[in-house]
Scaffold this motif. Structure first.
Motif, PDB file in Angstrom:
ATOM      1  N   ALA A   1     -11.898  -6.256  -1.907  1.00 46.57           N
ATOM      2  CA  ALA A   1     -10.859  -7.278  -1.805  1.00 46.57           C
ATOM      3  C   ALA A   1      -9.668  -6.736  -1.022  1.00 46.57           C
ATOM      4  O   ALA A   1      -9.373  -5.534  -1.039  1.00 46.57           O
ATOM      5  CB  ALA A   1     -10.410  -7.719  -3.190  1.00 46.57           C
ATOM      6  N   ILE A   2      -8.976  -7.643  -0.336  1.00 49.10           N
ATOM      7  CA  ILE A   2      -7.730  -7.317   0.369  1.00 49.10           C
ATOM      8  C   ILE A   2      -6.700  -8.397   0.032  1.00 49.10           C
ATOM      9  O   ILE A   2      -6.925  -9.567   0.360  1.00 49.10           O
ATOM     10  CB  ILE A   2      -7.922  -7.251   1.897  1.00 49.10           C
ATOM     11  CG1 ILE A   2      -8.976  -6.190   2.277  1.00 49.10           C
ATOM     12  CG2 ILE A   2      -6.595  -6.944   2.583  1.00 49.10           C
ATOM     13  CD1 ILE A   2      -9.283  -6.151   3.763  1.00 49.10           C
ATOM     14  N   PRO A   3      -5.613  -8.050  -0.665  1.00 44.33           N
ATOM     15  CA  PRO A   3      -5.272  -6.705  -1.147  1.00 44.33           C
ATOM     16  C   PRO A   3      -6.208  -6.264  -2.256  1.00 44.33           C
ATOM     17  O   PRO A   3      -6.809  -7.090  -2.945  1.00 44.33           O
ATOM     18  CB  PRO A   3      -3.837  -6.867  -1.648  1.00 44.33           C
ATOM     19  CG  PRO A   3      -3.725  -8.320  -1.990  1.00 44.33           C
ATOM     20  CD  PRO A   3      -4.583  -9.043  -1.010  1.00 44.33           C
ATOM     21  N   GLY A   4      -6.325  -4.951  -2.381  1.00 44.14           N
ATOM     22  CA  GLY A   4      -7.251  -4.393  -3.347  1.00 44.14           C
ATOM     23  C   GLY A   4      -7.000  -2.911  -3.536  1.00 44.14           C
ATOM     24  O   GLY A   4      -5.882  -2.421  -3.292  1.00 44.14           O
ATOM     25  N   PRO A   5      -8.017  -2.157  -3.932  1.00 47.60           N
ATOM     26  CA  PRO A   5      -7.801  -0.749  -4.279  1.00 47.60           C
ATOM     27  C   PRO A   5      -7.323   0.117  -3.117  1.00 47.60           C
ATOM     28  O   PRO A   5      -6.455   0.981  -3.306  1.00 47.60           O
ATOM     29  CB  PRO A   5      -9.170  -0.296  -4.799  1.00 47.60           C
ATOM     30  CG  PRO A   5     -10.149  -1.316  -4.267  1.00 47.60           C
ATOM     31  CD  PRO A   5      -9.396  -2.591  -4.208  1.00 47.60           C
ATOM     32  N   THR A   6      -7.885  -0.108  -1.926  1.00 52.33           N
ATOM     33  CA  THR A   6      -7.463   0.732  -0.793  1.00 52.33           C
ATOM     34  C   THR A   6      -6.057   0.391  -0.345  1.00 52.33           C
ATOM     35  O   THR A   6      -5.246   1.283  -0.064  1.00 52.33           O
ATOM     36  CB  THR A   6      -8.446   0.596   0.377  1.00 52.33           C
ATOM     37  OG1 THR A   6      -9.750   1.045  -0.042  1.00 52.33           O
ATOM     38  CG2 THR A   6      -8.007   1.449   1.558  1.00 52.33           C
ATOM     39  N   THR A   7      -5.713  -0.886  -0.282  1.00 51.69           N
ATOM     40  CA  THR A   7      -4.354  -1.232   0.116  1.00 51.69           C
ATOM     41  C   THR A   7      -3.345  -0.747  -0.922  1.00 51.69           C
ATOM     42  O   THR A   7      -2.221  -0.377  -0.571  1.00 51.69           O
ATOM     43  CB  THR A   7      -4.200  -2.746   0.343  1.00 51.69           C
ATOM     44  OG1 THR A   7      -4.575  -3.461  -0.841  1.00 51.69           O
ATOM     45  CG2 THR A   7      -5.051  -3.208   1.511  1.00 51.69           C
ATOM     46  N   ALA A   8      -3.746  -0.699  -2.190  1.00 57.26           N
ATOM     47  CA  ALA A   8      -2.842  -0.180  -3.222  1.00 57.26           C
ATOM     48  C   ALA A   8      -2.558   1.300  -2.989  1.00 57.26           C
ATOM     49  O   ALA A   8      -1.404   1.748  -3.076  1.00 57.26           O
ATOM     50  CB  ALA A   8      -3.442  -0.406  -4.602  1.00 57.26           C
ATOM     51  N   ARG A   9      -3.602   2.064  -2.700  1.00 57.13           N
ATOM     52  CA  ARG A   9      -3.409   3.498  -2.458  1.00 57.13           C
ATOM     53  C   ARG A   9      -2.588   3.740  -1.194  1.00 57.13           C
ATOM     54  O   ARG A   9      -1.699   4.588  -1.159  1.00 57.13           O
ATOM     55  CB  ARG A   9      -4.758   4.208  -2.362  1.00 57.13           C
ATOM     56  CG  ARG A   9      -5.447   4.332  -3.706  1.00 57.13           C
ATOM     57  CD  ARG A   9      -6.694   5.164  -3.621  1.00 57.13           C
ATOM     58  NE  ARG A   9      -6.433   6.556  -3.256  1.00 57.13           N
ATOM     59  CZ  ARG A   9      -7.385   7.468  -3.094  1.00 57.13           C
ATOM     60  NH1 ARG A   9      -8.658   7.128  -3.281  1.00 57.13           N
ATOM     61  NH2 ARG A   9      -7.079   8.701  -2.764  1.00 57.13           N
ATOM     62  N   LEU A  10      -2.903   2.981  -0.154  1.00 49.58           N
ATOM     63  CA  LEU A  10      -2.164   3.161   1.094  1.00 49.58           C
ATOM     64  C   LEU A  10      -0.721   2.685   0.957  1.00 49.58           C
ATOM     65  O   LEU A  10       0.183   3.223   1.607  1.00 49.58           O
ATOM     66  CB  LEU A  10      -2.869   2.430   2.233  1.00 49.58           C
ATOM     67  CG  LEU A  10      -4.231   3.010   2.646  1.00 49.58           C
ATOM     68  CD1 LEU A  10      -4.855   2.161   3.735  1.00 49.58           C
ATOM     69  CD2 LEU A  10      -4.089   4.466   3.105  1.00 49.58           C
ATOM     70  N   GLY A  11      -0.498   1.695   0.115  1.00 53.07           N
ATOM     71  CA  GLY A  11       0.868   1.267  -0.139  1.00 53.07           C
ATOM     72  C   GLY A  11       1.695   2.381  -0.742  1.00 53.07           C
ATOM     73  O   GLY A  11       2.880   2.562  -0.399  1.00 53.07           O
ATOM     74  N   GLU A  12       1.095   3.151  -1.643  1.00 56.90           N
ATOM     75  CA  GLU A  12       1.796   4.295  -2.232  1.00 56.90           C
ATOM     76  C   GLU A  12       2.140   5.330  -1.167  1.00 56.90           C
ATOM     77  O   GLU A  12       3.238   5.890  -1.160  1.00 56.90           O
ATOM     78  CB  GLU A  12       0.926   4.928  -3.318  1.00 56.90           C
ATOM     79  CG  GLU A  12       0.697   4.033  -4.533  1.00 56.90           C
ATOM     80  CD  GLU A  12      -0.292   4.645  -5.513  1.00 56.90           C
ATOM     81  OE1 GLU A  12      -0.785   5.764  -5.241  1.00 56.90           O
ATOM     82  OE2 GLU A  12      -0.549   4.008  -6.550  1.00 56.90           O
ATOM     83  N   VAL A  13       1.188   5.569  -0.261  1.00 55.63           N
ATOM     84  CA  VAL A  13       1.424   6.538   0.817  1.00 55.63           C
ATOM     85  C   VAL A  13       2.510   6.028   1.757  1.00 55.63           C
ATOM     86  O   VAL A  13       3.382   6.789   2.201  1.00 55.63           O
ATOM     87  CB  VAL A  13       0.122   6.817   1.589  1.00 55.63           C
ATOM     88  CG1 VAL A  13       0.375   7.773   2.752  1.00 55.63           C
ATOM     89  CG2 VAL A  13      -0.938   7.390   0.658  1.00 55.63           C
TER      90      VAL A  13
END
Length: 290
Positions: free
Chosen positions: A65-77
């Motif tokens: 999903a987008i947003p999803g797990p990868t966008t969440a991690r990249l958001g933190e970065v």
């Protein structure tokens, strides 16, 4: 205020290990940020091998999903590094409905939105129509902390209409996450060089025609029968190369660009002024037989 900003690109090789690919991308973002990058672009479908070389239903399990797990991690970065991140992902929109999609995270970590790839190829080694529904969000621009950016994806590169529309929407920079390479069965190096030259030249042409910087970020390494050719580059608004990556190496590069050059070149070469929009109706036809 100065309109000079630093653009980072991460050109990398991928493996079957999804987590390792993500960690490598994050390391590249952090390295670019340490070098002063404010906007960092990753290559197309960076989380996995380029799976579209075959038609295999198992590959749909790679989608998220987008947003999803990868966008969440990249958001933190993004928040940690104060960088805007452009991340190309395989989107699962619903059961049986998938897109080739790029998400944009602002420098405060917030999710700004996504662009779904509009032009979907179907060629030997690039069976994307098996996986991806054509984009239905239209062309998109994103108002980030540092610049108003337009994002297109790979096969979109060959269509001047996509670059023009995105530029007319106010994009100051066009970004193209990409996955393209040479067929390892091709034995004529002249053919390989011609293909790469065409890919680079058409995008430099988009920069010239629209008076904007263009950033193309490709992958490297051999996957199945494709030798991804790297060659990521940054062009100024008159088509001059500010940076050109090697064909065979992973690289993290940061390049300063001056967004004020758009005004300079559009004033000197006023293509937008002289457009004859009253004469362009035929472009909406598939082909003009008569």
């Amino acid at each position: 205020m100065s309109k000079k900003i630093n653009i980072g690109l991460v050109q990398m090789a991928c493996t079957e290990d999804l987590e390792a690919n993500l960690e490598k991308a994050i390391a590249g973002i952090r390295e670019a940020a340490a070098k002063g990058a404010q906007i960092v672009c990753l290559q197309e479908l960076f989380r996995s091998l380029y799976f579209c070389d075959v038609e295999d239903h198992h590959n749909f399990s790679l989608a998220e999903a987008i947003p999803g797990p990868t966008t969440a991690r990249l958001g933190e970065v993004a928040r940690e590094t104060d960088t805007v991140i452009i991340a190309s992902l395989f989107e699962k929109r619903a059961q049986g409905l998938y897109h080739n999609t790029t998400a944009v995270l602002d420098a405060d970590g917030s999710y700004l939105g996504k662009y779904r790839k509009m032009h979907i190829p179907d060629d030997p080694g690039y069976y994307e129509k098996f996986y991806f529904t054509p984009g239905d969000l239209g062309y998109k621009v994103f108002e980030t902390r540092y610049a108003k950016i337009g994002v297109l994806i790979c096969w979109d590169q060959w269509y001047p209409e996509a670059a023009r529309i995105t530029s007319l929407m106010g994009a100051e920079i066009l970004f193209y996450p990409t996955a393209i390479g040479w067929d390892t069965n091709e034995t004529d190096p002249a053919v390989d060089q011609e293909q790469y030259n065409a890919w680079q030249m058409i995008q430099r042409g988009h920069a010239i025609a629209n008076g904007v910087h263009v950033v193309a970020v490709n992958r490297v390494g051999r996957e199945a029968e494709q030798q991804f050719w790297g060659g990521s580059f940054i062009s100024n608004p008159h088509g001059s190369l500010l940076y050109l990556a090697p064909h065979d190496q992973e690289v993290v590069h940061v390049q300063e660009v001056d967004l004020d050059l758009t005004d300079k070149y559009r004033t000197t070469w006023p293509y937008f002024r002289d457009r004859r929009i009253d004469s362009y109706q035929p472009i909406t036809k598939r082909y003009l037989d008569e």
